[in-house]
Design an enzyme around this catalytic site. Structure first.
Site, PDB file in Angstrom:
ATOM      1  N   ARG A  32       0.898  -1.169   0.000  1.00 55.82           N
ATOM      2  CA  ARG A  32       0.000   0.000   0.000  1.00 55.82           C
ATOM      3  C   ARG A  32       0.924   1.203   0.000  1.00 55.82           C
ATOM      4  NH1 ARG A  32      -2.092   4.298  -0.356  1.00 55.82           N
ATOM      5  NH2 ARG A  32      -4.091   4.964   0.516  1.00 55.82           N
ATOM      6  N   HIS A  61       1.912   7.135   1.636  1.00 56.98           N
ATOM      7  CA  HIS A  61       0.831   8.122   1.512  1.00 56.98           C
ATOM      8  C   HIS A  61       0.524   8.736   2.868  1.00 56.98           C
ATOM      9  CE1 HIS A  61      -1.308   4.710   3.206  1.00 56.98           C
ATOM     10  NE2 HIS A  61      -2.291   5.518   3.508  1.00 56.98           N
ATOM     11  N   GLU A  65      -5.774   7.061  11.145  1.00 59.73           N
ATOM     12  CA  GLU A  65      -6.026   5.703  10.649  1.00 59.73           C
ATOM     13  C   GLU A  65      -5.791   4.698  11.766  1.00 59.73           C
ATOM     14  OE1 GLU A  65      -4.158   4.539   6.924  1.00 59.73           O
ATOM     15  OE2 GLU A  65      -3.453   2.680   7.843  1.00 59.73           O
ATOM     16  N   HIS A 125       2.803   7.128   5.877  1.00 59.10           N
ATOM     17  CA  HIS A 125       3.012   5.718   6.249  1.00 59.10           C
ATOM     18  C   HIS A 125       2.868   4.802   5.043  1.00 59.10           C
ATOM     19  CE1 HIS A 125      -1.249   6.765   6.813  1.00 59.10           C
ATOM     20  NE2 HIS A 125      -1.517   5.560   6.351  1.00 59.10           N
TER      21      HIS A 125
HETATM   22 MN    MN Z   1      -3.413   5.221   5.297  1.00 58.65          MN
END
Ligand code: MN
Ligand code: MN
Length: 391
Positions: free
Chosen positions: A101, A104, A110, A149
């Site tokens: 992922r 970003h 989150e 992250h």
């Molecule tokens: Mn995130």
């Protein structure tokens, strides 16, 4: 198999669910979606106690649009799917072994719960302190708003639930590192990094939203990925072993609560991991601080929500479903299956709080309680001064 298109309740096909309760209701004569009706028996034939108009409080990730990418997939349940859910949005994400992922950040905090497999996390804070850790099933992480992250699947790949402290969040609108590079003139990139423009000739320029979730080799051991920061590591860890917490065991199951008291990084999201044994009931209660966003991990259950003014509605849930309880509304969750019902209760708050109906009644002058409900002595004696949680 017999047709259902019969005029009388007396000849109902018992193999099919019917909108009939006692003498009320009638068979369905026209189009129907039987699997959906089987999943929602309390909508098809609600309990007599249900009444009034209440917003929809259920949306399944199975009914959410998925985004398929080379490294895995992601689907979201936000206030666009479930309009009542204004405080929290959720994402269900899968990463293949090595799947990344992309680096970003976003405006929302989150919070996440690992459902299957393992992943490696990285982050850097505003003081240049960095963070790296591996997480497995039952582990949490929390990245404060704006902190950059990444997440990468380890050898077995992984699947997890992401929870954001704003219902309008979209996983498709995060700040992606490749997106910014793509939309910055090369001469600015050259000046910013102090290298020739040619250094940026190969940055990815394709894709709907850049790399986002992409396929890469599985990383090596954690130590091989370590980067020494002169500012050191983040002062509060971004990960927490929720399943390693000693659960509060009660008659009908067990519960683990994680909030800023035992996981300081989770300053805006509190959670309870609830396990209800077959036949058990998460007791009648409400929350005095905020809405509740639920994710069902496994089993099957039924929740009734009491909305005041004579209004109440019942919904059925199973693994992969999202439930919601607006602020202060009374509710219970009953295990309707023959396996444990496991779900997360999530709150946009720095602390978990609930009010037990039973405990409230037990700690109020008994004559006062009796005068409201005409309860007998035996029932009054059964009230619990402790909080039952699950019965
Ligand atoms: Mn995130
Ligand atoms: Mn609750």
């Amino acid at each position: 198999m017999a047709t259902t298109n019969k005029p009388s309740n007396a000849t109902v096909d018992t193999d099919l669910p019917q909108p009939i309760r006692g003498n009320d209701g009638a068979t369905i004569l026209a189009a129907r979606n039987v699997p959906l009706e089987r999943e929602n028996p309390d909508l098809l034939a609600p309990p007599y106690t249900d009444a009034g108009t209440i917003p929809n409080l259920k949306f399944s990730f199975s009914a959410a649009r998925n985004r398929l990418l080379s490294g895995g997939w992601a689907r979201e349940v936000t206030e666009r799917e479930l309009p009542v859910a204004t405080e929290i949005a959720g994402v269900n994400m899968r990463l293949k072994p090595g799947g990344i992922r992309e680096l970003h950040w976003h405006k929302e905090a989150e919070w996440a719960y690992m459902l299957a497999g393992r992943a490696r996390l990285t982050a850097v804070d505003q003081a240049g302190r960095n963070f790296i850790d591996d997480v497995g099933v039952g582990d949490l992480w929390n990245f404060p708003a704006g902190i950059p992250h990444s997440i990468q699947g380890l050898a077995e790949g992984c699947e997890f639930l992401l929870v954001f402290d704003n219902g309008s969040f979209s996983e498709n609108e995060t700040f992606l590192i490749t997106d910014w590079f793509k939309h910055t003139p090369p001469e600015i990139l050259a000046q910013n990094f102090g290298v020739p423009q040619a250094a940026f000739a190969n940055i990815p320029m394709d894709g709907e939203h850049d790399r986002y979730i992409f396929d890469e080799p599985v990383p090596g051991p954690l130590t091989t990925d370590a980067v020494q920061s002169p500012a050191g590591v983040v002062p509060q860890t971004f990960t927490h072993r929720m399943l390693a917490q000693t659960p509060t065991k009660v008659a009908g199951g067990q519960v683990r609560i994680t909030d800023s008291n035992n996981f300081p990084a989770a300053s805006t999201i509190a959670a309870a991991l609830v396990e209800v044994e077959p036949g058990g009931l998460r007791e009648m209660h409400w929350h005095p601080n905020t809405d509740e966003w639920q994710y069902y991990i496994g089993g099957s259950g039924r929740m009734s929500v009491f909305a005041s003014s004579g209004k109440s509605r019942t919904f059925d849930y199973q693994g992969g479903d999202v439930g919601y309880v607006p602020f202060a509304m009374g509710h219970y969750v009953q295990n309707t299956g023959d396996e444990p019902l496991v779900f997360l209760e999530m709150f946009r708050s720095n602390h978990f709080a609930d009010i037990s109906l039973n405990q409230w009644m037990a700690l109020t002058p008994p004559g006062l309680v009796q005068s409201h409900l005409n309860l007998d002595q035996q029932t009054m004696a059964a009230l619990r001064k402790d909080k039952p949680i699950i019965v």
